[in-house]
Design an enzyme around this catalytic site. Structure first.
Site, PDB file in Angstrom:
ATOM      1  N   SER A   1       0.796  -1.229   0.000  1.00  0.00           N
ATOM      2  CA  SER A   1       0.000   0.000   0.000  1.00  0.00           C
ATOM      3  C   SER A   1       0.833   1.288   0.000  1.00  0.00           C
ATOM      4  O   SER A   1       0.456   2.249  -0.685  1.00  0.00           O
ATOM      5  CB  SER A   1      -0.959   0.005   1.193  1.00  0.00           C
TER       6      SER A   1
ATOM      7  N   THR B   1      -5.117  -3.076   8.405  1.00  0.00           N
ATOM      8  CA  THR B   1      -5.072  -4.452   7.915  1.00  0.00           C
ATOM      9  C   THR B   1      -4.917  -5.429   9.077  1.00  0.00           C
ATOM     10  O   THR B   1      -4.979  -5.040  10.252  1.00  0.00           O
ATOM     11  CB  THR B   1      -4.005  -4.605   6.798  1.00  0.00           C
TER      12      THR B   1
ATOM     13  N   LYS C   1      -8.595  -5.171  11.903  1.00  0.00           N
ATOM     14  CA  LYS C   1      -9.807  -4.671  11.237  1.00  0.00           C
ATOM     15  C   LYS C   1     -11.045  -4.672  12.133  1.00  0.00           C
ATOM     16  O   LYS C   1     -11.944  -3.862  11.939  1.00  0.00           O
ATOM     17  CB  LYS C   1     -10.089  -5.474   9.957  1.00  0.00           C
TER      18      LYS C   1
ATOM     19  N   ASP D   1     -12.899  -2.951   1.295  1.00  0.00           N
ATOM     20  CA  ASP D   1     -12.580  -4.286   0.749  1.00  0.00           C
ATOM     21  C   ASP D   1     -13.715  -4.777  -0.150  1.00  0.00           C
ATOM     22  O   ASP D   1     -13.479  -5.333  -1.226  1.00  0.00           O
ATOM     23  CB  ASP D   1     -12.353  -5.299   1.878  1.00  0.00           C
TER      24      ASP D   1
ATOM     25  N   ALA E   1     -15.564 -18.722   4.638  1.00  0.00           N
ATOM     26  CA  ALA E   1     -16.473 -18.117   5.613  1.00  0.00           C
ATOM     27  C   ALA E   1     -15.703 -17.281   6.632  1.00  0.00           C
ATOM     28  O   ALA E   1     -16.168 -17.059   7.745  1.00  0.00           O
ATOM     29  CB  ALA E   1     -17.280 -19.204   6.312  1.00  0.00           C
TER      30      ALA E   1
ATOM     31  N   TYR F   1      -3.267 -13.465  -4.455  1.00  0.00           N
ATOM     32  CA  TYR F   1      -2.488 -12.834  -5.540  1.00  0.00           C
ATOM     33  C   TYR F   1      -1.037 -13.289  -5.542  1.00  0.00           C
ATOM     34  O   TYR F   1      -0.204 -12.745  -6.276  1.00  0.00           O
ATOM     35  CB  TYR F   1      -2.607 -11.301  -5.508  1.00  0.00           C
TER      36      TYR F   1
HETATM   37  P1  ATR Z   1      -9.824 -14.292   6.384  1.00  0.00           P
HETATM   38  O1  ATR Z   1     -10.325 -13.578   7.603  1.00  0.00           O
HETATM   39  O2  ATR Z   1      -8.572 -13.716   5.790  1.00  0.00           O
HETATM   40  O3  ATR Z   1     -10.877 -14.513   5.366  1.00  0.00           O
HETATM   41  P2  ATR Z   1      -9.859 -16.758   7.925  1.00  0.00           P
HETATM   42  O4  ATR Z   1     -10.779 -16.167   8.900  1.00  0.00           O
HETATM   43  O5  ATR Z   1      -8.650 -17.478   8.420  1.00  0.00           O
HETATM   44  O6  ATR Z   1      -9.280 -15.723   6.877  1.00  0.00           O
HETATM   45  O7  ATR Z   1     -10.722 -17.736   6.964  1.00  0.00           O
HETATM   46  C1  ATR Z   1     -10.132 -18.605   6.155  1.00  0.00           C
HETATM   47  C2  ATR Z   1     -11.148 -19.320   5.271  1.00  0.00           C
HETATM   48  O8  ATR Z   1     -10.411 -20.179   4.430  1.00  0.00           O
HETATM   49  C3  ATR Z   1     -12.127 -20.203   6.017  1.00  0.00           C
HETATM   50  O9  ATR Z   1     -13.341 -20.244   5.329  1.00  0.00           O
HETATM   51  C4  ATR Z   1     -11.422 -21.555   5.981  1.00  0.00           C
HETATM   52  O10 ATR Z   1     -12.284 -22.652   6.072  1.00  0.00           O
HETATM   53  P3  ATR Z   1     -12.702 -23.252   7.512  1.00  0.00           P
HETATM   54  O11 ATR Z   1     -13.808 -22.374   8.020  1.00  0.00           O
HETATM   55  O12 ATR Z   1     -13.140 -24.621   7.188  1.00  0.00           O
HETATM   56  O13 ATR Z   1     -11.457 -23.200   8.348  1.00  0.00           O
HETATM   57  C5  ATR Z   1     -10.846 -21.509   4.589  1.00  0.00           C
HETATM   58  N1  ATR Z   1      -9.724 -22.427   4.443  1.00  0.00           N
HETATM   59  C6  ATR Z   1      -8.446 -22.232   4.822  1.00  0.00           C
HETATM   60  N2  ATR Z   1      -7.685 -23.301   4.479  1.00  0.00           N
HETATM   61  C7  ATR Z   1      -8.511 -24.193   3.875  1.00  0.00           C
HETATM   62  C8  ATR Z   1      -8.341 -25.478   3.282  1.00  0.00           C
HETATM   63  N3  ATR Z   1      -7.139 -26.052   3.245  1.00  0.00           N
HETATM   64  N4  ATR Z   1      -9.409 -26.084   2.732  1.00  0.00           N
HETATM   65  C9  ATR Z   1     -10.626 -25.493   2.752  1.00  0.00           C
HETATM   66  N5  ATR Z   1     -10.859 -24.273   3.291  1.00  0.00           N
HETATM   67  C10 ATR Z   1      -9.822 -23.626   3.843  1.00  0.00           C
END
Ligand code: ATR
Length: 272
Positions: free
Chosen positions: A22, A65, A69, A105, A129, A215
């Site tokens: 950024s 970030t 957040k 975002d 999620a 990315y």
């Molecule tokens: P952010 O806040 O950056 O979106 P996060 O809260 O860590 O990151 O969320 C990560 C997302 O990636 C979740 O939906 C997670 O799925 P789970 O709820 O089942 O943990 C998903 N995720 C991360 N690694 C994964 C994997 N190897 N396979 C499937 N889903 C994955």
């Protein structure tokens, strides 16, 4: 860049922050418009004291970030209604000592997706999620799209689907859903696990448009396979670009120099 007694300070808070793209992007934009503003990165642990510092020093605007957040919200003087709904703020506008929080975002994600799909009235499958899925899901609904959610952990996916008031599917069942676009909001496919994907070719065959928020690498396996079966694609740098564009416009009241910001972002990524 000239720094003098009237230079206005902007910045980003996060932890870690030293790899942030950024500062380069925003400083390039400030310079293009010949604005007496400078943007720097702050590695911050104590959010409350950082915000008080910004108030005291007359800082103009700040990006927020990971991991701050959500944590900034109790320390704001005002919050934008969409940011409130999402429950996360990535942008602060500071006027005198009054700090307003926004979320750009979702604006960035919508603008990136709009490069490949007409959002209003379209149905978008959101994979994940977490916080990104939440921002992108609410943002798509703001734009009039229908959101469908799929996630590995059912309870977490169902909880977000309840908040979004949308349909939820386990990842195993996404092949059967009819959609206009698919967005991966998870870290799956990111370096070093570049062979991972949540939507194999068999899923992508009937999907017109695919976006990945990852990315690194620029072309994930998801995007490579999506191209192969004829989907339109957009990579994660565009969400990053357009969330920054929206911040710049909020802070300066001017149309952002999007081409300059994009070039800067891409050249930073190339040199990493
Ligand atoms: P952010 O806040 O950056 O979106 P996060 O809260 O860590 O990151 O969320 C990560 C997302 O990636 C979740 O939906 C997670 O799925 P789970 O709820 O089942 O943990 C998903 N995720 C991360 N690694 C994964 C994997 N190897 N396979 C499937 N889903 C994955």
């Amino acid at each position: 860049m000239q720094i003098d007694g009237a230079t206005k300070l902007y910045g980003i808070i996060g932890k870690p922050i030293s790899h942030s793209l950024s500062p380069a992007m925003h400083n390039a934009a400030f310079q293009t418009h010949d604005l007496n503003k400078v943007y720097v990165a702050f590695e911050v642990t104590d959010v409350a004291r950082a915000l008080d510092g910004f108030r005291a020093l007359g800082v103009g605007g700040v990006s927020v970030t990971i991991p701050h957040k959500q944590a900034v919200i109790p320390h704001l003087d005002a919050i934008d209604p969409v940011a409130q709904k999402i429950g996360a703020v990535n942008t602060l506008l500071i006027e005198d000592t009054h700090i307003s929080g926004f979320n750009t975002d979702w604006i960035g994600a919508n603008q990136a997706l709009e490069m490949i799909v007409d959002l209003p009235q379209s149905t978008v499958l959101v994979l994940g999620a977490g916080g990104s899925a939440r921002a992108i899901g609410f943002g798509l609904q703001e734009k009039g799209a229908t959101v469908i959610l799929a996630n590995r952990t059912l309870s977490r996916g169902q909880a977000l689907a309840r908040d979004l008031n949308c349909e939820f599917y386990p990842l195993e069942d996404i092949k059967a859903i009819e959609i206009d676009a698919l967005v991966n909001t998870t870290s799956v496919g990111m370096t070093p696990d570049v062979d991972a994907t949540l939507a194999p070719e068999s899923v992508l065959k009937n999907v017109p448009a695919v976006m990945d928020i990852v990315y690194s690498p620029l072309e994930t396996r998801l995007l490579r396979e999506a191209k192969k079966v004829g989907c339109k694609t957009v990579n994660g740098t565009y969400m990053l670009l357009f969330q920054g564009v929206a911040q710049y416009e909020l802070w300066t009241g001017r149309k952002a120099p999007v081409d300059v910001m994009r070039e800067k972002l891409f050249s930073q990524l190339d040199s990493q």
